[in-house]
Each structure stands twice: as C-alpha cells, then as structure tokens.
Enzyme design. Sequence first.
Site, short mmCIF file in Angstrom:
data_model
loop_
_atom_site.label_atom_id
_atom_site.label_comp_id
_atom_site.label_asym_id
_atom_site.label_seq_id
_atom_site.Cartn_x
_atom_site.Cartn_y
_atom_site.Cartn_z
N LYS A 142 -36.78 -83.88 81.72
CA LYS A 142 -36.42 -82.56 81.16
C LYS A 142 -37.12 -81.44 81.90
O LYS A 142 -36.55 -80.36 82.05
CB LYS A 142 -36.71 -82.49 79.66
CG LYS A 142 -35.73 -83.33 78.85
CD LYS A 142 -35.49 -82.78 77.46
CE LYS A 142 -34.40 -83.59 76.78
NZ LYS A 142 -34.22 -83.29 75.37
N LYS A 151 -24.53 -93.15 80.86
CA LYS A 151 -24.31 -93.26 79.42
C LYS A 151 -23.45 -92.11 78.92
O LYS A 151 -23.46 -91.01 79.50
CB LYS A 151 -25.64 -93.33 78.66
CG LYS A 151 -26.44 -92.05 78.63
CD LYS A 151 -27.55 -92.14 77.59
CE LYS A 151 -27.97 -90.72 77.21
NZ LYS A 151 -28.71 -90.56 76.01
N LYS A 209 -23.06 -85.73 75.94
CA LYS A 209 -22.35 -84.46 75.73
C LYS A 209 -22.33 -83.61 77.01
O LYS A 209 -21.51 -82.72 77.14
CB LYS A 209 -22.95 -83.68 74.57
CG LYS A 209 -24.41 -83.35 74.76
CD LYS A 209 -25.06 -83.01 73.44
CE LYS A 209 -26.56 -82.88 73.60
NZ LYS A 209 -27.33 -84.00 73.12
P1 ATP Z 1 -27.26 -86.32 75.56
O1 ATP Z 1 -25.83 -86.37 75.12
O2 ATP Z 1 -27.71 -84.99 76.07
O3 ATP Z 1 -27.63 -87.46 76.47
P2 ATP Z 1 -27.94 -87.67 73.25
O4 ATP Z 1 -26.61 -87.62 72.60
O5 ATP Z 1 -28.42 -88.92 73.92
O6 ATP Z 1 -28.12 -86.49 74.25
P3 ATP Z 1 -30.15 -87.97 71.55
O7 ATP Z 1 -30.65 -87.06 70.46
O8 ATP Z 1 -31.09 -88.27 72.67
O9 ATP Z 1 -28.90 -87.28 72.10
O10 ATP Z 1 -29.64 -89.33 70.94
C1 ATP Z 1 -29.60 -89.62 69.59
C2 ATP Z 1 -29.53 -91.12 69.36
O11 ATP Z 1 -28.29 -91.65 69.87
C3 ATP Z 1 -30.65 -91.87 70.06
O12 ATP Z 1 -31.10 -92.94 69.23
C4 ATP Z 1 -29.97 -92.39 71.30
O13 ATP Z 1 -30.62 -93.53 71.79
C5 ATP Z 1 -28.54 -92.67 70.82
N1 ATP Z 1 -27.55 -92.53 71.92
C6 ATP Z 1 -27.28 -91.41 72.61
N2 ATP Z 1 -26.34 -91.63 73.55
C7 ATP Z 1 -25.98 -92.94 73.45
C8 ATP Z 1 -25.05 -93.78 74.14
N3 ATP Z 1 -24.29 -93.32 75.10
N4 ATP Z 1 -24.97 -95.08 73.76
C9 ATP Z 1 -25.73 -95.55 72.75
N5 ATP Z 1 -26.64 -94.81 72.07
C10 ATP Z 1 -26.77 -93.52 72.40
#
Ligand code: ATP
Length: 332
Positions: free
Chosen positions: A114, A196, A199
Amino acid sequence: MEEKKIMLSGIQPSGDLHLGNYLGAIKNWADRVDAFDCYYFMADLHTITVRQNPADLRRRSMQQLAAYIACGLDPEKNTLFLQSMVPQHAQLSWVLSCYTQFGELSRMTQFKDKSAKHKDNINAGLFTYPVLMAADILLYQPHYVPVGADQKQHVELTRDIAQRFNSIYGDVFRIPEPYIPKAGARIYGLTTPGDKMSKSIPEGCVFIMDDPATIARKFKRAVTDSDRENCVRFDPENKPGVANLMSIYSSVTGKSYEEIEKEFEGQGYGVFKPAVGEAVIDTLRPIREETERLIKDKAYLEQVYREGAQKASYIANKTLRKVYKKVGFVQI
Ligand code: ATP
Ligand code: LTN
C-alpha cells in the site's frame, strides 16, 4: 452444555462487496453461525488509512451492514457492528502499539504494497494498521479469525503481540488461530485469471449489487483459455480461466469438479460460461434484493448497529479493563 467457540472477522467498507468477498469470506462466516459465537464488523477505522470520500464511506458502511444480514448473518445470532462505534478498539490499539516493534510492522507485506501504491500518503495509520487489527481481534478473545489468505500475516503478528503481552502479565489474551477456507479462498478476476478478483479491475469483478444483465455480460466475456480445446476440464495450471469458473460454479452449486465435467461433457464454453453466470445470478439475486430492501429500512439498520455496538462494547470493555489494570493504570 459446552460453551460455543468464538469467531471474529471484519471487512473494510472501502469498496462495494464482490463475489470474491462473498465466496472467500462472508459465505463461510454465514455457514458457521450456529456452531460459533460470532462477531462481524465493518472495519471503518481501517479505511481512512487511504483517503475516503466521507459520504461514500457512510453509504458503503450501511450497505455493507445490510449485505452482511442479507447474506445470512442474522443479527439475533451474531454481533454485527461498526468498528468506529466501539471506542475500545482505538484504546487497546494504543496500548498494544507499545508492545509492537517498529521492525515487525516494517515487514508487513500489506504495508509495503500500500505504501508503494499511495506514495503521496504514507501516513502513520497505514504503518500501525496491523496493531489496530490486533486490538480488533484480541478484545473479543476469539478462537478463530476467518480471513482470506492475504490476511494471514496480520493474524500471525496478532498472535506474537498477544504472546508477548501474556508472557509479561499472565494469561490476558486468548491466542487466536487464522481460519482460511479451502474452497473459495481465492477467486480470480474473470478477465484476468492470474489475479484475484478485485474491485480495482471492475470489468472482471462481479459485485453483489450488479443486476442480472450485467452479471450475464461479465460471464459471457470471461477469459477461458487459449488452447482451443473448448472442453470443461479442471486444470488450474493450463486452463486457469476455466478452473476459476469451475470453482465459482462449484462454490455456488455445491457440485464437485467431476460432476461439473460430466454435466458439460461434449458442450463448449459457449454453454458453460452462461450457465455459470445463471448460477451466480440465482445465488446473488436474493442477496441483492434483500440488501436493497434493508437499505431502505433505516430504522431497522440503526437498531442493529446500536444493539451490536452495545453488545460488542460490553465484551470489549472486559478485556480492556483487564489490560489497563495489568499495565498499571489507576482503576475507577
Ligand atoms: P480489493 O478488491 O481492493 O483487493 P478486497 O475486496 O480484497 O480489496 P478486503 O477488505 O481486503 O477487500 O477483503 C475482505 C475479505 O474478503 C478478506 O477476508 C479477503 O481475504 C476476502 N477476499 C477478497 N478478495 C477475495 C477473492 N478474490 N477471493 C477470495 N477471498 C477474497
Ligand atoms: N485487514 C482486514 C480487515 C480487518 C480484519 C480485522 C479482519 C480489520 N480488522 C480483524 C479480521 C479481523 C482486510 O483488509 N481484509
């Protein structure tokens, strides 16, 4: 009767919830509400480590609360709350920051990522983020912290801080275990099966609030593979796009990979991709409709977060009092 084990987790309301959040995190939380005493919160304090638009942050926090409930987290059975409404998080965070080393925080991957991404705003909060997360967790004495694989390092630091504190003052904190799901732990982007679902790449990201036509379009455009085999077979190494679609389909229908291969035998991606889209639409439809209904019911949501904050504060305060006493603060 044996007491239920405690489970706790949070998501930052820094973006709209997507299928990755749902399959990787929230669905697993909801599946376990009967077996555990659960605490789930919106990590709004954490979001301001990156600049937020205040009106958007408020809207997303409420929408996330509505979505938690719509995904099956019943506020009667779970404690659902907003982190900023429970002051003990910030209070314990200060104490724990004095038991955390500069070097430990410097090694955190999320901080390195970050701070590279937001070079103009490498603030102290971004650096001490894991200490606040340790406070979030340790206040509730949980046995398990269900998170995606990316958060494991933070839970491990939490364990180290707790063990250090306990070794000086006795058994104050329970040492929590990270709880990482096998299925759905990592859903990949529909257009970028190497990354992964996130958003930050909206074309390949299915949001919980997307309407059916948008979801269908995103699945139609999903990347499959370049080997022209046009055959639905689980082979993550050579066919990552197809494997990702299969794992999404498996997660939402409960079917095994063998069953899916059989179901689509002799049919190409032209049939498979829309079928996955339909299954996701069917899964998300009731969640979206219920979230929309709940968002309009402001009085109900207010009651949920008020009661949630009260229940959470009561438990959090017990731990905070113990900590204050141990370190030598005069008690009221
Ligand atoms: P960004 O979209 O910016 O990568 P994010 O959606 O990962 O952010 P977080 O708040 O980091 O947002 O994630 C919330 C929860 O969802 C965490 O437990 C994370 O591990 C899970 N998560 C996020 N993206 C995935 C994914 N693609 N597959 C599985 N689990 C996810
Ligand atoms: N850092 C987590 C969100 C989070 C969290 C927590 C998760 C904040 N506090 C406590 C579990 C327990 C994230 O970015 N997903």
